[in-house]
Design an enzyme around this catalytic site. Structure first.
Site, mmCIF file in Angstrom:
data_model
loop_
_atom_site.group_PDB
_atom_site.id
_atom_site.type_symbol
_atom_site.label_atom_id
_atom_site.label_comp_id
_atom_site.label_asym_id
_atom_site.label_seq_id
_atom_site.Cartn_x
_atom_site.Cartn_y
_atom_site.Cartn_z
ATOM 1 N N HIS A 357 0.815 -1.218 0.000
ATOM 2 C CA HIS A 357 0.000 0.000 0.000
ATOM 3 C C HIS A 357 0.852 1.274 0.000
ATOM 4 O O HIS A 357 0.338 2.367 -0.259
ATOM 5 C CB HIS A 357 -0.973 -0.003 1.190
ATOM 6 C CG HIS A 357 -0.353 0.293 2.520
ATOM 7 N ND1 HIS A 357 -0.024 -0.689 3.429
ATOM 8 C CD2 HIS A 357 -0.006 1.469 3.102
ATOM 9 C CE1 HIS A 357 0.481 -0.133 4.519
ATOM 10 N NE2 HIS A 357 0.502 1.181 4.342
ATOM 11 N N ASP A 406 -0.587 -7.513 1.253
ATOM 12 C CA ASP A 406 0.075 -6.213 1.392
ATOM 13 C C ASP A 406 1.593 -6.405 1.490
ATOM 14 O O ASP A 406 2.192 -6.316 2.564
ATOM 15 C CB ASP A 406 -0.454 -5.498 2.634
ATOM 16 C CG ASP A 406 -0.052 -4.036 2.688
ATOM 17 O OD1 ASP A 406 0.447 -3.524 1.672
ATOM 18 O OD2 ASP A 406 -0.247 -3.410 3.759
ATOM 19 N N SER A 513 4.470 1.774 8.301
ATOM 20 C CA SER A 513 4.102 0.769 7.298
ATOM 21 C C SER A 513 5.312 0.282 6.517
ATOM 22 O O SER A 513 6.198 1.056 6.151
ATOM 23 C CB SER A 513 3.082 1.356 6.318
ATOM 24 O OG SER A 513 1.866 1.633 6.953
#
EC number: 3.4.21.68
Length: 562
Positions: A357, A406, A513
């Site tokens: 992402h 992801d 992330s």
């Protein structure tokens, strides 16, 4: 090959009765990197250092006499003194203790193979066992090649481990600069002076267990395997070959056995070169070549230091504690300069794992930069490594709604087959075995440069770490995450401590992330998850959600193939 190093030593013969004179064996040193300059004395034979006005005893070579010395303005004033046997044992390993007749100083006469104030140093130890906690050898070089600092140096007085500790002898510390492991780290280390400051660094001391391995650690000084081909495919010559007469490193070398040389043609590194090598004949000419011995993996090993500062959501950390942490920056089409994008994870010299992402804007690869070895997010590190990106691969089945699959791979750009160079601040993490199943509630770590809390407008200026526990699958469901989809490719982890509204619970947050969730497995930090998504940051009983790495091992390996 590097020529054999030779050293000359001048010996001062002391004759006659008792009188004071400056020693020719002890010289002044001025230490660098401190607020003020301080003159000290250093004994070139023992490498021991002494502060201004400090006194000590020392035996006189080829004599039964003992001298009392005093450091005065960088010169040692020495004279003979009467001694007697010590009233209590103070010397290890069979050393003989003698005490000055009129004051408390003592000196140990050490048996062959031992040295040090109390004969605690084993001069014959060539490698360390296990973590090296009991290592008492004389290796004094860090992995970077820097020379270790004497543990008694006043520059280390405020460090947690120095030769001035009350338990220094028990820990192997003292008036020397040899590698030790006083804090039960993963291997011996020492303090080195680099870039104007003193910092700890792992040593290049070989491990005893690596001797008969099919690969080598460090530069292969302790390699005792049976590889006998060079990188070009040539066969090594026997170390006792008559062709090598006149060469320094042969089976006839006085230290041949200790160097691993003998009646064989196995690759060795007797002179401390970059890696194992051997003599070969090429076009009827005697030369040498590096061998094709592979380097052993050091994935998941690190020099961990306990964080000193607690902040919202975790703890400030140094990059040496998380050397696989990468910082990914991007140049956006509509704004100048680079901006921090996401975290990443070094899994091999030229490959970084991250979260899919992070790349939804579909950046051109040349708009991405990866930085390794950086503690502060936007401040360059002393030993950082910076790379452009050759290409990146986002999982084809990534779902930008649920964040299933992801995961992304970035290939670093390099002119050779290697990109990142291993150091104390840059190192790969271990990928997990496919069947890895850690117990529920196993404590693990995550790291990143993300925000301290969900509503903060800024990312952290410094790398943070957080300690979380793996949730059981029964607690990693949509019911526990506001009906958000939790796929089989995800796992959950969170801070399980109790606390009220003011509790500082550890968790990942925006900006983390793509970073690592690592757990200890077989003595190495192993990548279990990739930071993916969550509900807020540090909410009680609300875990963070991570990409389950074991589900993507085939995908990772397939995409890394040339």
């Amino acid at each position: 090959m590097n020529a054999m190093k030779r050293g000359l030593c001048c010996v001062l013969l002391l004759c006659g009765a008792v009188f004071a004179l400056p020693s020719q064996e002890i010289h002044a040193r001025v230490r660098r990197g401190a607020r003020s300059y301080q003159v000290i004395c250093r004994d070139e034979k023992t490498q021991m250092i002494y502060q201004q006005h400090q006194s000590w005893l020392r035996p006189v070579l080829r004599s039964n006499r003992v001298e009392y010395c005093w450091c005065n303005s960088g010169r040692a004033q020495c004279h003979s003194v009467p001694v007697r046997s010590c009233s209590e044992p103070r010397c290890f390993n069979g050393g003989t203790c003698q005490q000055a007749l009129y004051f408390s100083d003592f000196v140990c006469q050490c048996p062959e193979g031992f040295a040090g104030k109390c004969c605690e140093i084993d001069t014959r130890a060539t490698c360390y066992e296990d973590q090296g906690i009991s290592y008492r050898g004389t290796w004094s070089t860090a992995e970077s090649g820097a020379e270790c600092t004497n543990w008694n140096s006043s520059a280390l007085a405020q460090k947690p481990y120095s030769g001035r500790r009350p338990d220094a002898i028990r820990l192997g510390l003292g008036n020397h600069n040899y590698c030790r492991n006083p804090d039960r780290d993963s291997k011996p280390w020492c303090y080195v002076f680099k870039a104007g400051k003193y910092s700890s660094e792992f040593c290049s001391t070989p491990a005893c267990s690596e001797g008969n391995s099919d690969c080598y650690f460090g530069n292969g000084l302790a390699y005792r395997g049976t590889h006998s081909l060079t990188e070009s495919g040539a066969s090594c010559l026997l170390w006792n070959s008559m062709i090598l007469i006149g060469k320094v490193y042969t089976a006839q070398n006085p230290n041949a056995q200790a160097l691993g040389l003998g009646k064989h043609n196995y690759c060795r590194n007797p002179d401390g070169d970059a890696k194992p090598w051997c003599h070969v004949l090429k076009n009827r000419r005697l030369t040498w070549e590096y061998c094709d011995v592979p380097s052993c993996s050091t994935c998941g090993l690190r020099q961990y230091s306990q964080p000193q500062f607690r902040i919202k959501g975790g703890l400030f950390a140094d990059i040496a504690s998380h050397p696989w942490q990468a910082a990914i920056f991007a140049r956006h089409r509509r704004s100048p300069g680079e901006r921090f994008l996401c975290g990443g994870i070094l899994i091999s010299s030229c490959w970084i794992l991250s979260a899919a992402h992070c790349f939804q804007e579909r950046f051109p690869p040349h708009h991405l930069t990866v930085i390794l070895g950086r503690t502060y997010r936007v401040v360059p590190g002393e030993e950082e490594q910076k790379f452009e990106v050759e290409k990146y691969i986002v999982h084809k089945e990534f779902d930008d709604d649920t964040y299933d699959n992801d995961i992304a791979l970035l290939q670093l750009k390099s002119d050779s087959s290697r990109c990142a160079q291993e150091s104390s601040v840059v190192r790969t993490v271990c990928l997990p075995p496919a069947d890895l199943q850690l117990p529920d509630w196993t404590e693990c770590e995550l790291s990143g440069y993300g925000k301290h809390e969900a509503l903060s407008p800024f990312y952290s200026e410094r790398l943070k770490e957080a300690h979380v526990r793996l949730y059981p699958s029964s607690r990693c469901t949509s019911q526990h995450l506001l009906n958000r989809t939790v796929a089989d490719n995800m796992l959950c982890a969170g801070d399980t401590r109790s606390g009220g509204p003011q509790a500082n619970l550890h968790d990942a947050c925006q900006g983390d992330s793509g970073g690592p969730l690592v757990c200890l497995n077989d003595g190495r930090m192993t990548l279990v998850g990739i930071i993916s998504w969550g509900l807020g940051c540090g909410e009680k009983d609300v875990p963070g959600v991570y990409t389950k790495v074991t589900n993507y091992l085939d995908w990772i390996h397939d995409n890394m193939r040339p």
